[in-house]
Design a protein around this motif. Structure first.
Motif, short mmCIF file in Angstrom:
data_model
loop_
_atom_site.label_atom_id
_atom_site.label_comp_id
_atom_site.label_asym_id
_atom_site.label_seq_id
_atom_site.Cartn_x
_atom_site.Cartn_y
_atom_site.Cartn_z
N HIS A 88 -22.22 -100.61 -32.56
CA HIS A 88 -21.02 -101.51 -32.09
C HIS A 88 -20.12 -102.81 -32.76
CE1 HIS A 88 -18.80 -104.01 -28.99
NE2 HIS A 88 -19.18 -103.91 -28.44
N MET A 137 -18.82 -111.14 -27.32
CA MET A 137 -19.60 -110.18 -25.96
C MET A 137 -20.73 -110.41 -25.33
SD MET A 137 -21.12 -106.73 -27.51
CE MET A 137 -22.70 -108.10 -28.70
N THR A 138 -20.19 -109.93 -23.85
CA THR A 138 -21.44 -110.06 -23.20
C THR A 138 -22.75 -109.78 -22.84
OG1 THR A 138 -20.23 -109.32 -21.49
CG2 THR A 138 -19.26 -111.03 -21.60
N GLU A 159 -20.80 -105.71 -21.37
CA GLU A 159 -20.16 -105.56 -22.34
C GLU A 159 -20.81 -104.26 -23.01
OE1 GLU A 159 -16.04 -108.23 -22.50
OE2 GLU A 159 -17.97 -108.36 -23.98
N TYR A 217 -20.64 -99.85 -23.07
CA TYR A 217 -20.58 -99.00 -24.28
C TYR A 217 -22.06 -98.23 -24.62
CZ TYR A 217 -21.06 -98.51 -29.44
OH TYR A 217 -20.40 -97.73 -31.21
#
Length: 504
Positions: free
Chosen positions: A425, A457-458, A461, A465
């Motif tokens: 990521h 980014m949480t 999220e 991914y």
């Protein structure tokens, strides 16, 4: 009993004018004849200070020329070098010295206060720089007046100890692995023969010398073949890029965290690795994004496998297989046997089991730890505690540590696989997966993540991914964001520290 030879004396006769060491900070070059004279002086200085064969010399120092002088001075005198991890705290070091008390301790000036806190456990304190106590000896005063002629020969065999090198110590007090003249010699033989080291090879040495990676991945094998090491005080990404531009670097070793830092550096895009014949990662499973970024540059990047108790070099993957088998460590080196053991039997290709290693490079045991030695080395086989599997072609893959395995609802989760995907990521800088108790599944994964600076980014999220790339049972059930991950002295992520803090 096979006698041990004086490595530097041999190399100084065979190739006296070949460059052996390059000091990264100054560019100074030391040829083998000069290094041998320096080690002779250090050997005479140790004897003048009263150290004799079989006695322990503890070294608490960052990487520097004197450290390497002492390594080979010990070989010339039979003194045993006790390599202390500079990143340990004073209480941790005190515990090590209570268990294995040395005759003397040598320290660098940047670690003077830490060394001074240990002086009650050591009869003789020796400072490489300005002593922090009036009772401490100054090394330069002793070595400067010592002869550079060879010391009187000492009868040593390949079975005699050369270095006590401590294991990672993530599950208690680190154990002192006994690296003999034989184990270090056979690691050098295996590496030169199987990796194809050459006299014109030049390696960047920025792994700590208290760790087997600093001592034995390239440093001692290069002495065997007559190559050169560029000695760095520590790992610094800018310095690595400078050296790649300035020096004829052909060999580069690092742990995954080092390569991650290089790839996140602004100079990565224009970095030229074309002169590097070998770029290899070790010390921990290497995430796939690291491979991919090297492959984009046309570098046949590979990962190796080693541990303090064996080598540390054990496998080799030919360049032509690197992109076809990213993550494979390849096949065993010339004088090494391996097994993957599952339920007491050799595993079939594709089955995961514990990796066992046998060969003359395996240590005879741990200093003053007979029970741990008996549990770890069984009928000549080193039980590594690592999970591995082989494929149909006989190439091996390291899956992870047995103690890190997460069993969730009867399914095995290998943290290295999940960590590799997380690091793909763009907002993830570092990542680790640990197991935490769960009333339904018994155990589930928890991700500990360092985000890219400025990223928002949480958890949702990141998990979304991962769901698109992993089986559902492998996806962590929770995410904790932190500023940085704790590291061991060898630069690996300290899973034990993470479990203590976040494993509840």
């Amino acid at each position: 009993m096979i006698p041990a030879v004086d490595w530097l004396a041999k190399r100084a006769r065979l190739s006296p004018n070949r460059v052996a060491l390059i000091e990264a900070s100054t560019g100074r070059r030391i040829v083998y004849a000069e290094w041998n004279r320096r080690a002779n002086q250090a050997a005479h200085a140790l004897q003048a200070l009263g150290l004799r064969k079989g006695e322990l010399l503890a070294v608490l120092s960052t990487n520097r020329l004197e450290y390497l002088d002492l390594l080979f001075a010990c070989q010339k005198t039979g003194v045993i070098l006790q390599a202390l991890n500079t990143r340990l705290t004073v209480p941790e070091l005190q515990a090590l010295l209570r268990e294995i008390p040395p005759r003397a301790l040598v320290y660098s000036g940047d670690l003077g206060e830490k060394a001074a806190a240990l002086e009650e456990a050591v009869p003789l304190m020796i400072a490489l720089d300005e002593p922090v106590r009036g009772t401490h000896r100054r090394w330069e005063e002793w070595v400067s007046r010592a002869s550079d002629r060879p010391p009187a020969p000492i009868l040593l065999t390949l079975e005699d100890p050369w270095v006590l090198c401590y294991t990672g110590g993530t599950t208690g007090l680190p154990k002192a692995a006994i690296l003999t003249y034989g184990t270090i010699t056979w690691n050098a033989v295996n590496t030169v023969m199987s990796w194809g080291l050459r006299p014109d090879d030049v390696a960047i040495l920025n792994a700590p010398l208290f760790h087997t990676g600093g001592l034995n991945v390239f440093t001692t094998p290069l002495v065997h073949i007559g190559g050169a090491s560029i000695l760095c005080a520590a790992f610094d990404p800018d310095q690595v890029f400078d050296l790649l531009e300035r020096e004829p670097v052909t060999l580069l070793f690092g742990v995954p965290t080092m390569f991650i830092r290089l790839q996140q550096h602004p100079r990565w895009g224009r970095a030229d690795f074309s002169r590097c014949r070998i770029v290899i990662s070790g010390g921990a499973p290497c995430p796939m994004p690291i491979f991919e970024r090297f492959f984009e540059k046309g570098v046949p990047f590979k990962t190796g496998y080693g541990l303090t108790e064996a080598g540390p070099n054990n496998f080799w993957l030919p360049d032509e297989k690197t992109q076809r088998k990213p993550g494979s460590v390849g096949s065993p080196l010339f004088h090494i046997e391996v097994r993957v053991v599952r339920d007491g039997h050799d595993a079939e290709p594709g089955e995961v089991g514990e990796l066992w290693i046998r060969g003359p490079h395996v240590i005879p045991g741990y200093w003053n730890r007979p029970e741990e030695t008996a549990q770890t080395i069984v009928e000549g086989w080193l039980r590594t505690g690592d999970l591995a599997m082989s494929d149909e072609e006989g190439d091996f893959y390291i899956v992870g540590r047995i103690k890190d395995l997460i069993i969730s609802g009867g399914e095995n989760i290998y943290p290295a696989e999940v960590e590799s995907v997380m690091l793909g990521h763009p907002d993830v800088v570092e990542a680790a997966l640990i197991g935490v108790p769960d009333p339904e599944w018994g155990e589930v994964g928890r991700a500990i993540v360092v985000r890219r600076p400025g990223s928002t980014m949480t958890e949702a999220e990141l998990l979304a991914y991962l769901r698109g790339r992993l089986a559902s049972y492998k996806v962590p059930k929770s995410v904790v964001f932190v500023e940085e991950l704790p590291k061991t002295g060898a630069g690996k992520v300290d899973k034990t520290a993470l479990k203590r803090r976040f494993g509840g």
